[in-house]
Design a protein around this motif. Structure first.
Motif: not given
Length: 158
Positions: A29-34, A77-78, A138-141, A148-154
């Motif tokens: 996949p490309d970065a948008s699918a990460g 790319p990673p 977490s924020v991926v750049s 590129l992507h972010a995720d958060e949990r409470r």
């Protein structure tokens, strides 16, 4: 125009107008699918589920932390930087410094995931976190700093 020049010009224009092949999905996949998931865990990645609590740990040098972890997959790319933050849910106040994880920190895991676990998300003042609902994010750049992507949990800190 000479006939050979017309033929050459025609070939160049035809090559420019040719459709570009779509990337082969089997190639990855490309970065948008990460994907990126923030979690916890000392010796392995543990997903955070609704209602989970994280222990506030008193470290040997007098500081406090909660254990965090991240897992990523599908970035091409990673990613080069994964930032992990911890803030209070009620007022968005950051509880400690941003933890940065580089690509070289990630370990291979199953199903294409790469993980870093046993990360120390520092807490400056334990009274600001203990008993509070917090947001672990977490924020991926990429190399340019683009998100590129972010995720958060409470979770609640005990």
């Amino acid at each position: 125009m000479r006939s050979w020049a017309r033929v050459a010009l025609g070939l160049v224009l035809a090559a420019c107008a040719a459709p570009v092949a779509e990337p082969d999905s089997a190639a990855g996949p490309d970065a948008s699918a990460g994907e990126c998931v923030v979690g916890t865990g000392v010796e392995e990645f543990i997903p955070i589920e609704p209602g989970d609590e994280l222990a506030l740990i008193a470290g040997p040098q007098g500081g406090y932390h909660v254990f965090s972890s991240v897992r990523v997959r599908g970035f091409i790319p990673p990613p080069v930087r994964i930032a992990v933050t911890l803030r209070r849910a009620d007022d968005d106040r950051y509880l400690g410094p941003t933890l940065t994880v580089g690509e070289s920190t990630l370990r291979e895991a199953s199903d294409g995931w790469r993980e870093a676990f046993g990360l120390l998300s520092l807490v400056n003042d334990p009274s600001d976190a203990r008993g509070q609902e917090v947001v672990l994010r977490s924020v991926v750049s990429d190399a340019s700093g683009a998100l590129l992507h972010a995720d958060e949990r409470r979770v609640r800190v005990r």
